[in-house]
Scaffold this active site. Sequence first.
Site, PDB file in Angstrom:
ATOM      1  N   ALA A 194      42.561  69.550  33.267  1.00  0.00           N
ATOM      2  CA  ALA A 194      42.209  68.803  34.479  1.00  0.00           C
ATOM      3  C   ALA A 194      43.518  68.481  35.540  1.00  0.00           C
ATOM      4  O   ALA A 194      44.662  68.359  35.157  1.00  0.00           O
ATOM      5  CB  ALA A 194      41.767  67.416  34.123  1.00  0.00           C
ATOM      6  N   VAL A 195      43.257  68.643  36.747  1.00  0.00           N
ATOM      7  CA  VAL A 195      44.319  68.530  37.738  1.00  0.00           C
ATOM      8  C   VAL A 195      43.719  67.643  38.800  1.00  0.00           C
ATOM      9  O   VAL A 195      42.333  67.633  39.172  1.00  0.00           O
ATOM     10  CB  VAL A 195      44.599  69.897  38.185  1.00  0.00           C
ATOM     11  CG1 VAL A 195      45.541  69.610  39.832  1.00  0.00           C
ATOM     12  CG2 VAL A 195      45.041  70.731  37.567  1.00  0.00           C
ATOM     13  N   ARG A 201      44.889  74.032  43.532  1.00  0.00           N
ATOM     14  CA  ARG A 201      45.386  75.169  44.163  1.00  0.00           C
ATOM     15  C   ARG A 201      46.630  75.366  44.638  1.00  0.00           C
ATOM     16  O   ARG A 201      47.017  75.833  45.303  1.00  0.00           O
ATOM     17  CB  ARG A 201      44.588  75.528  45.264  1.00  0.00           C
ATOM     18  CG  ARG A 201      42.879  75.541  45.196  1.00  0.00           C
ATOM     19  CD  ARG A 201      42.104  76.041  46.310  1.00  0.00           C
ATOM     20  NE  ARG A 201      40.750  76.135  46.093  1.00  0.00           N
ATOM     21  CZ  ARG A 201      40.224  76.959  45.652  1.00  0.00           C
ATOM     22  NH1 ARG A 201      40.910  78.187  45.191  1.00  0.00           N
ATOM     23  NH2 ARG A 201      38.788  77.281  45.442  1.00  0.00           N
ATOM     24  N   LYS A 203      48.960  75.729  41.731  1.00  0.00           N
ATOM     25  CA  LYS A 203      49.514  76.259  40.509  1.00  0.00           C
ATOM     26  C   LYS A 203      49.708  75.309  39.218  1.00  0.00           C
ATOM     27  O   LYS A 203      50.418  75.637  38.410  1.00  0.00           O
ATOM     28  CB  LYS A 203      50.845  77.132  40.648  1.00  0.00           C
ATOM     29  CG  LYS A 203      50.675  78.439  41.698  1.00  0.00           C
ATOM     30  CD  LYS A 203      49.966  79.581  41.015  1.00  0.00           C
ATOM     31  CE  LYS A 203      49.790  80.748  42.186  1.00  0.00           C
ATOM     32  NZ  LYS A 203      48.863  81.688  41.554  1.00  0.00           N
ATOM     33  N   ALA A 205      47.638  74.161  37.141  1.00  0.00           N
ATOM     34  CA  ALA A 205      46.898  74.662  35.912  1.00  0.00           C
ATOM     35  C   ALA A 205      47.571  75.801  35.249  1.00  0.00           C
ATOM     36  O   ALA A 205      47.556  75.936  34.093  1.00  0.00           O
ATOM     37  CB  ALA A 205      45.538  75.087  36.392  1.00  0.00           C
ATOM     38  N   ASP A 232      31.562  79.712  36.496  1.00  0.00           N
ATOM     39  CA  ASP A 232      32.855  79.161  37.027  1.00  0.00           C
ATOM     40  C   ASP A 232      33.750  80.201  37.307  1.00  0.00           C
ATOM     41  O   ASP A 232      34.531  80.485  36.627  1.00  0.00           O
ATOM     42  CB  ASP A 232      33.318  77.903  36.365  1.00  0.00           C
ATOM     43  CG  ASP A 232      34.394  77.235  36.966  1.00  0.00           C
ATOM     44  OD1 ASP A 232      34.927  77.601  37.971  1.00  0.00           O
ATOM     45  OD2 ASP A 232      34.671  76.076  36.493  1.00  0.00           O
ATOM     46  N   TYR A 239      41.905  81.829  34.305  1.00  0.00           N
ATOM     47  CA  TYR A 239      42.285  82.410  32.680  1.00  0.00           C
ATOM     48  C   TYR A 239      42.469  83.800  32.440  1.00  0.00           C
ATOM     49  O   TYR A 239      43.370  84.140  31.813  1.00  0.00           O
ATOM     50  CB  TYR A 239      41.081  81.942  31.976  1.00  0.00           C
ATOM     51  CG  TYR A 239      40.630  80.281  31.951  1.00  0.00           C
ATOM     52  CD1 TYR A 239      41.837  79.434  32.089  1.00  0.00           C
ATOM     53  CD2 TYR A 239      39.352  79.862  31.925  1.00  0.00           C
ATOM     54  CE1 TYR A 239      41.561  77.841  32.192  1.00  0.00           C
ATOM     55  CE2 TYR A 239      39.232  78.219  32.073  1.00  0.00           C
ATOM     56  CZ  TYR A 239      40.137  77.685  32.180  1.00  0.00           C
ATOM     57  OH  TYR A 239      40.019  76.226  32.399  1.00  0.00           O
TER      58      TYR A 239
END
Length: 278
Positions: A194-195, A201, A203, A205, A232, A239
């Site tokens: 989670a961010v 957007r 980076k 994650a 998604d 990923y």
Amino acid sequence: MNAHYCQTNHHRSLSKQFSRNFIPVSHKKAIGSSRKVGNKGQNYPMKCCSSSISQPPLQQAGEEVELKLHHLHKENFGFLVRDEYGWQVRRMGDSEDEMKKVARVQAEAFHEPVLLFNDLFFEFFQAEVLAGLIHRVRNSPPDRYACLVAEASKEGSEFKEVVGVVDATVYRDNDVLRHLPADADEYLYISGIAVLHKFRRQKVATALLKACEMVANLWELEYLVLRAYEDDWGARKLYSNAGYRVVSTDPPWTSSWIGRRRRVLMIKTPKHHLYTKY
């Protein structure tokens, strides 16, 4: 009254959906032991370090110190990633304040707004997330579960808060192991990434995923596993860029027939020995 009842049920359903993103810690291995026992997907009790079974004494005092330092390094690692696109990642501290910050980030990421009493439902959902986090921390060996947090790496940055989190858990599940080589009996499962909305957007994650790879290396695990919703495409691209490959999807009878979104299983391995089954 009916609207309130419907929203309450919606929130409970969302909480259950969020809980499914986290795999409970099971098949625990004794801290300090790297020996693997049993067949795939089976749970066998293991002797802990305090077992009465005699063990050969260490030949030198230095070996004992080296062993302790080795386990300290594996369980209480410091910064896993430094200055990755301006972010650094470390293991979450065990203070109540830190865990509340982590729970808020995950609650903000997974909470779906409702028409009435949204603030109340959010606070309730955040409390559930915090309770689950505390349970995992207290009931998981330090070399089987870690919650990682991302923050700004530049000194003097205006962003001193936790901006992203992810859970990394050592796990074994036959539905996953059948996609791995026969000698694989466990893997690192990535969940709850989670961010905060205002830092997406940027980076964050990507830095978190890289830190998970560092954890896998420290814990001597070769395979990293995660799940993403089939539709998604943003998450799946993230990923895929990090080296994960789709190996299977949820069966129709476990998703679309009961109103759940279908998920894909994604695995990363340096050897790329994956068995794809759809």
